[in-house]
Structures are given as C-alpha cells and as structure tokens.
Design a protein around this motif. Structure first.
Motif, short mmCIF file in Angstrom:
data_model
loop_
_atom_site.label_atom_id
_atom_site.label_comp_id
_atom_site.label_asym_id
_atom_site.label_seq_id
_atom_site.Cartn_x
_atom_site.Cartn_y
_atom_site.Cartn_z
N MET A 28 0.83 -1.20 0.00
CA MET A 28 0.00 0.00 0.00
C MET A 28 0.87 1.26 0.00
N VAL A 29 1.93 1.26 0.76
CA VAL A 29 2.85 2.40 0.80
C VAL A 29 3.53 2.57 -0.56
N ILE A 30 3.98 1.47 -1.17
CA ILE A 30 4.63 1.54 -2.49
C ILE A 30 3.65 2.10 -3.51
N ILE A 34 4.12 5.68 -5.61
CA ILE A 34 4.10 5.72 -7.08
C ILE A 34 3.01 6.68 -7.56
N PHE A 35 1.85 6.61 -6.95
CA PHE A 35 0.74 7.49 -7.31
C PHE A 35 1.12 8.96 -7.11
N ILE A 36 1.72 9.29 -6.00
CA ILE A 36 2.14 10.67 -5.71
C ILE A 36 3.20 11.13 -6.70
N VAL A 37 4.17 10.27 -7.01
CA VAL A 37 5.22 10.63 -7.97
C VAL A 37 4.62 10.91 -9.35
N LEU A 38 3.66 10.10 -9.78
CA LEU A 38 3.03 10.33 -11.08
C LEU A 38 2.27 11.65 -11.11
N ILE A 39 1.56 11.96 -10.05
CA ILE A 39 0.82 13.22 -10.00
C ILE A 39 1.77 14.41 -10.00
#
Length: 145
Positions: A28-30, A34-39
């Motif tokens: 879940m942390v990974i 990844i989601f935050i980096v893409l945004i």
C-alpha cells in the motif's frame, strides 16, 4: 505445556497470517508513493509547458496520431463490479524549414482541423501545439516542402 497463542490464524512469530499484516501495508505504501510521484511529475510537466514562451514558426504537418489509453478496475467478493475508462491523446508532428521534425501534444483540439501536408504557421508552447494557421498561398521555399 498449553501455551497461549496470540495469532488468530495459528502459529506464532512470522508464520501464518502475520506475514499478511506486514506485506499488505508495504504494498500500500509503495502504491501510494508511485501514485504521488506520477501526480507530481504530471504537474511539473504541465507547469513547464504553461511557462514556456509561445513560438510561431512556418512548418508542414507531416503526421498525426492518436494514443488511446485504457484503464479498468474490478471488484469481487459478491460485488461483481467492473469499471473502465479511456482517454485519447492527439499528437501532431511538424517539419520545419531546416528539416527538423518535432511531435507536439494537441491541447487546443486542432487534430480534426488540420491534415497531413498542410503548411502554415504553427504556434507551439513547450511540448504543446496551441495554434495552426494554414497558408493558402503555399509560400515557395527551397526546403522539403
């Protein structure tokens, strides 16, 4: 001796169900990172293009393409739910007087208004094409068009 076993799944230590309580939060942390980096990277790219100066140059449209991206999600456990969506990105490739070519993302819905082979003045801003004014006189040139 009849010792007390704290795990509801049997076994103690890292055996049994304890590993699920370790692996699931890590995944879940990974996923979240990844989601935050893409945004953030998408926002940085948008800001870079928005801050770029607008440049208008004479060019020929050499190709157009679409990129359709699909995404879907499934739910199970008696909630049999499926959702999907798609997004289409349009790109226009320009060839300039010096023979160089560059592909631009169409952010102003020009894709249906231009055709391959059209020549004219293209306004570009960073990685975006923001305007195209067709040259109906087709200026003579010694270049590739």
């Amino acid at each position: 001796m009849g010792g007390f076993d704290p795990s509801p799944f049997g076994g103690g230590g890292f055996g049994g169900g304890d590993i699920m309580f370790t692996i699931v939060p890590v995944f879940m942390v990974i996923f979240f990172v990844i989601f935050i980096v893409l945004i953030v990277s998408s926002g940085v790219r948008y800001a870079k293009n928005a801050r770029s100066p607008r440049d208008t140059r004479y060019a020929r449209i050499v190709s157009k393409r679409m990129d359709v991206q699909h995404s879907s999600s499934h739910m199970s456990d008696n909630n049999a739910m499926h959702s999907s969506s798609s997004r289409t990105y349009y790109y226009i490739t320009l060839e300039f007087d010096n023979g160089s070519r560059q592909e631009y993302l169409d952010v102003k819905n020009l894709y249906g208004l231009v055709a391959e082979g059209d020549v004219g003045y293209a306004a570009v801003q960073g990685d975006w094409i923001v305007a195209f004014e067709r040259d109906t006189a087709q200026r003579p040139s010694g270049g590739t068009y």
